[in-house]
Design a protein around this motif. Sequence first.
Motif, PDB file in Angstrom:
ATOM      1  N   GLU A   1       5.387  13.075   3.042  1.00  0.00           N
ATOM      2  CA  GLU A   1       4.103  13.445   3.618  1.00  0.00           C
ATOM      3  C   GLU A   1       3.156  12.252   3.507  1.00  0.00           C
ATOM      4  OE1 GLU A   1       2.684  16.864   1.630  1.00  0.00           O
ATOM      5  OE2 GLU A   1       4.324  18.173   2.281  1.00  0.00           O
ATOM      6  N   PRO A   2       3.028  11.495   4.603  1.00  0.00           N
ATOM      7  CA  PRO A   2       2.125  10.336   4.543  1.00  0.00           C
ATOM      8  C   PRO A   2       0.673  10.769   4.446  1.00  0.00           C
ATOM      9  CG  PRO A   2       2.922  10.657   6.787  1.00  0.00           C
ATOM     10  CD  PRO A   2       3.667  11.631   5.914  1.00  0.00           C
ATOM     11  N   THR A   3      -0.068  10.071   3.612  1.00  0.00           N
ATOM     12  CA  THR A   3      -1.495  10.346   3.475  1.00  0.00           C
ATOM     13  C   THR A   3      -2.265   9.521   4.506  1.00  0.00           C
ATOM     14  OG1 THR A   3      -1.664   8.631   1.783  1.00  0.00           O
ATOM     15  CG2 THR A   3      -1.246  10.881   1.031  1.00  0.00           C
ATOM     16  N   GLU A   4      -3.575   9.458   4.365  1.00  0.00           N
ATOM     17  CA  GLU A   4      -4.384   8.688   5.290  1.00  0.00           C
ATOM     18  C   GLU A   4      -3.926   7.226   5.278  1.00  0.00           C
ATOM     19  OE1 GLU A   4      -9.101   7.565   6.056  1.00  0.00           O
ATOM     20  OE2 GLU A   4      -8.463   8.645   4.259  1.00  0.00           O
ATOM     21  N   SER A   5      -3.526   6.705   6.447  1.00  0.00           N
ATOM     22  CA  SER A   5      -2.887   5.402   6.512  1.00  0.00           C
ATOM     23  C   SER A   5      -3.871   4.262   6.708  1.00  0.00           C
ATOM     24  CB  SER A   5      -1.872   5.378   7.666  1.00  0.00           C
ATOM     25  OG  SER A   5      -2.520   5.653   8.897  1.00  0.00           O
ATOM     26  N   ALA A   6      -5.138   4.529   7.030  1.00  0.00           N
ATOM     27  CA  ALA A   6      -6.099   3.465   7.304  1.00  0.00           C
ATOM     28  C   ALA A   6      -7.507   4.003   7.154  1.00  0.00           C
ATOM     29  CB  ALA A   6      -5.884   2.908   8.718  1.00  0.00           C
ATOM     30  N   PHE A   7      -8.449   3.078   6.942  1.00  0.00           N
ATOM     31  CA  PHE A   7      -9.859   3.467   6.971  1.00  0.00           C
ATOM     32  C   PHE A   7     -10.492   2.874   8.233  1.00  0.00           C
ATOM     33  CE2 PHE A   7      -9.616  -0.303   4.230  1.00  0.00           C
ATOM     34  CZ  PHE A   7     -10.509  -1.159   4.836  1.00  0.00           C
ATOM     35  N   PRO A   8     -11.380   3.585   8.879  1.00  0.00           N
ATOM     36  CA  PRO A   8     -11.890   3.176  10.197  1.00  0.00           C
ATOM     37  C   PRO A   8     -12.718   1.898  10.125  1.00  0.00           C
ATOM     38  CG  PRO A   8     -13.104   5.074   9.393  1.00  0.00           C
ATOM     39  CD  PRO A   8     -11.971   4.870   8.441  1.00  0.00           C
ATOM     40  N   LEU A   9     -12.694   1.156  11.227  1.00  0.00           N
ATOM     41  CA  LEU A   9     -13.466  -0.066  11.388  1.00  0.00           C
ATOM     42  C   LEU A   9     -14.548   0.152  12.448  1.00  0.00           C
ATOM     43  CD1 LEU A   9     -10.564  -2.691  11.390  1.00  0.00           C
ATOM     44  CD2 LEU A   9     -12.229  -2.344   9.573  1.00  0.00           C
ATOM     45  N   PRO A  10     -15.669  -0.554  12.368  1.00  0.00           N
ATOM     46  CA  PRO A  10     -16.732  -0.362  13.358  1.00  0.00           C
ATOM     47  C   PRO A  10     -16.434  -1.001  14.714  1.00  0.00           C
ATOM     48  CG  PRO A  10     -17.375  -2.049  11.791  1.00  0.00           C
ATOM     49  CD  PRO A  10     -16.083  -1.488  11.297  1.00  0.00           C
ATOM     50  N   LEU A  11     -15.385  -1.803  14.821  1.00  0.00           N
ATOM     51  CA  LEU A  11     -15.036  -2.486  16.065  1.00  0.00           C
ATOM     52  C   LEU A  11     -13.894  -1.737  16.745  1.00  0.00           C
ATOM     53  CD1 LEU A  11     -15.091  -6.136  14.675  1.00  0.00           C
ATOM     54  CD2 LEU A  11     -16.904  -4.995  15.974  1.00  0.00           C
TER      55      LEU A  11
ATOM     56  N   GLY B   1      -3.587  -1.199  16.503  1.00  0.00           N
ATOM     57  CA  GLY B   1      -2.639  -0.145  16.844  1.00  0.00           C
ATOM     58  C   GLY B   1      -2.661   1.044  15.921  1.00  0.00           C
ATOM     59  N   VAL B   2      -3.412   0.994  14.839  1.00  0.00           N
ATOM     60  CA  VAL B   2      -3.579   2.130  13.918  1.00  0.00           C
ATOM     61  C   VAL B   2      -5.077   2.393  13.803  1.00  0.00           C
ATOM     62  CG1 VAL B   2      -1.460   1.675  12.635  1.00  0.00           C
ATOM     63  CG2 VAL B   2      -3.564   0.579  11.919  1.00  0.00           C
ATOM     64  N   PRO B   3      -5.460   3.586  13.387  1.00  0.00           N
ATOM     65  CA  PRO B   3      -6.890   3.916  13.383  1.00  0.00           C
ATOM     66  C   PRO B   3      -7.676   3.241  12.266  1.00  0.00           C
ATOM     67  CG  PRO B   3      -5.615   5.757  12.540  1.00  0.00           C
ATOM     68  CD  PRO B   3      -4.621   4.762  13.036  1.00  0.00           C
ATOM     69  N   GLY B   4      -7.724   1.918  12.280  1.00  0.00           N
ATOM     70  CA  GLY B   4      -8.532   1.206  11.306  1.00  0.00           C
ATOM     71  C   GLY B   4      -7.739   0.174  10.538  1.00  0.00           C
ATOM     72  N   PHE B   5      -8.255  -0.145   9.346  1.00  0.00           N
ATOM     73  CA  PHE B   5      -7.608  -1.140   8.488  1.00  0.00           C
ATOM     74  C   PHE B   5      -6.517  -0.450   7.672  1.00  0.00           C
ATOM     75  CE2 PHE B   5      -6.960  -4.128   5.129  1.00  0.00           C
ATOM     76  CZ  PHE B   5      -7.254  -5.374   5.697  1.00  0.00           C
ATOM     77  N   PRO B   6      -5.277  -0.912   7.739  1.00  0.00           N
ATOM     78  CA  PRO B   6      -4.180  -0.198   7.069  1.00  0.00           C
ATOM     79  C   PRO B   6      -4.244  -0.303   5.553  1.00  0.00           C
ATOM     80  CG  PRO B   6      -3.387  -2.247   7.998  1.00  0.00           C
ATOM     81  CD  PRO B   6      -4.811  -2.107   8.450  1.00  0.00           C
ATOM     82  N   ARG B   7      -3.885   0.760   4.881  1.00  0.00           N
ATOM     83  CA  ARG B   7      -3.805   0.759   3.426  1.00  0.00           C
ATOM     84  C   ARG B   7      -2.344   0.617   3.010  1.00  0.00           C
ATOM     85  NH1 ARG B   7      -1.236   4.482   1.024  1.00  0.00           N
ATOM     86  NH2 ARG B   7      -0.774   6.466   2.024  1.00  0.00           N
ATOM     87  N   ALA B   8      -2.127   0.258   1.747  1.00  0.00           N
ATOM     88  CA  ALA B   8      -0.780   0.041   1.196  1.00  0.00           C
ATOM     89  C   ALA B   8       0.000  -1.002   1.993  1.00  0.00           C
ATOM     90  CB  ALA B   8      -0.001   1.351   1.123  1.00  0.00           C
TER      91      ALA B   8
ATOM     92  N   PHE C   1       1.563  -2.039  -5.148  1.00  0.00           N
ATOM     93  CA  PHE C   1       0.655  -1.102  -4.488  1.00  0.00           C
ATOM     94  C   PHE C   1       1.321  -0.347  -3.333  1.00  0.00           C
ATOM     95  CE2 PHE C   1       0.117  -5.100  -2.249  1.00  0.00           C
ATOM     96  CZ  PHE C   1       0.019  -4.740  -0.920  1.00  0.00           C
ATOM     97  N   GLN C   2       2.645  -0.249  -3.368  1.00  0.00           N
ATOM     98  CA  GLN C   2       3.342   0.517  -2.338  1.00  0.00           C
ATOM     99  C   GLN C   2       3.008   2.004  -2.462  1.00  0.00           C
ATOM    100  OE1 GLN C   2       7.575   0.188  -2.600  1.00  0.00           O
ATOM    101  NE2 GLN C   2       7.951   1.218  -0.647  1.00  0.00           N
ATOM    102  N   ASP C   3       2.702   2.613  -1.310  1.00  0.00           N
ATOM    103  CA  ASP C   3       2.357   4.032  -1.233  1.00  0.00           C
ATOM    104  C   ASP C   3       1.124   4.383  -2.062  1.00  0.00           C
ATOM    105  OD1 ASP C   3       4.492   4.545   0.458  1.00  0.00           O
ATOM    106  OD2 ASP C   3       5.866   4.926  -1.212  1.00  0.00           O
TER     107      ASP C   3
END
Length: 375
Positions: free
Chosen positions: A120-130, A138-145, A274-276
Motif C-alpha cells: 500500500e503506497p503512501t503519499e508519493s510526493a508533496f505538491p509544488l507551486p509550479l 510526471g508525478v504530483p509534486g516533488f517525490p519522496r523516498a 530512507f527507502q519507503d
Amino acid sequence: MSGLPSSDLVPHAQDGKGVANRPNMAAIFGAPVFGAHRSSSGERTLKKQRKTSSRGRSEKDEKSKETKVARAPIPREPIPREAVTHTDRSFVPEATIDKVIALVRKEHGEHSIARLSDYEPTESAFPLPLANMTYAIGVPGFPRAKLVQIYGPPSAGKTTLAKIAMAAAQQQGYVVHHWDRENSLDPVRDAKLGVRIDNVLYHDDALTIEDAFSEIMTVIAIHKKLKTPAFLVLDSVAAYMTKADIERPFDQEARRAALASFLSQNLKKLLNAFQDENIAVLFVNQQRSNANASSPWAKQTYAPGGNALHHFCHLTIEMKHIRILKHGSGEAAEPVGITARGRVEKSKLSTPFKTFDINIYADRVEEATREPVRD
C-alpha cells in the motif's frame, strides 16, 4: 621507308597537318590488323563460319526442346500431426504461493517477502507551486523516498529552484535540513521566496563529503525513529571536498575520481536508509565541460560525481539559462530576472525528456509558459 615497295605503303594522317606513309602490315605478315584492308576471301571465310555456328546452335536448341517431356506434378499430402494444445500457465495455485511465502519468511523473517497486491503506497510526493514543472516531472509534486538531482551551469536557477521546493515542503509539514557548501545562504531572499527561515535546520559544520554523508545518515535515522517527514537539501555535491583533498598540500596532485569513488561506494547505503520513508532528498550539483566528447552529437557537459550518482538518482533535472528579463526598453532597460529551462534528463517515475520554463526574479518564481515545452 626504304626497302619496302610503294605498293605496301598506305596513307596515314599525322597530327592533321599532312599525310605520311606507313607500312601495310596485313600485306607483309598476312594477318588482318585494325585499320588494314581485309581481303575479300578472308571475309567470305569468316561469314561462312558464323553461319555454320549459328545454324548448329539453332538445331541443337530444337532437338533439346523435342526431347523435353512434361512431367506430372507429384501429389504431396500433409503429414498427419497431433494437435498442439496451449495451456494457460499464468495462473499459479494459491496454495503454492502461500507455501513459498511461508518458507521464505521462516528463513529470512516476517518482512522479507510479501505479495505485490499487499503493498500500500503512501503519499508519493508533496505538491509544488509550479504546474508546468509538476507536469514535466510526471508525478504530483516533488517525490519522496527518492533521490533527486538538479544540476546546470552557473546562474541557471538551481539553488532558487531548491528554495522553492523547500518552501513547498514546509507547507506540507516537512522538517527542512540544508547543507550549504556553496556559501549561497541569503535569509532575506529565502524569506521572499516563501521559506520560513526559522524552521530551516542549517548544517554548516560539514566541510567534506564524508562528514556531510555522516550527518545525513544521522538525520535520516532520527526522523525514522520519530516518524516525522523530512526534506534534505545538499548544495552542492561538487562543492564538497574529500578528506584526502584537505590533507594533501597544494603542490600535490589530487587523487583522481576521489569524489566519484566515494559516491559509488556510499550512495547504496544512503538510498537504503530512507527507502519507503517519508523523507525526500535533493542534491544540487554543478556542471563541467566534457573534454572527451569527440563526436558533435555527444553530450558536451556532465555533472561531477561520476556515473554512480547519475545511475542512483531517480530523477535528474538539468537547468539552463535561456534569456535575461529586462524592465524598460532600449539602453535604459535594466535586468530584473532570467528565464530558465529545466529538462528532465532521467526519470524512474514517468516519461523523461520533458522541459519546463520558469521566470526567476529576486523575490519570486513564476511559470514562463502555460504548457511545458517538449523536445
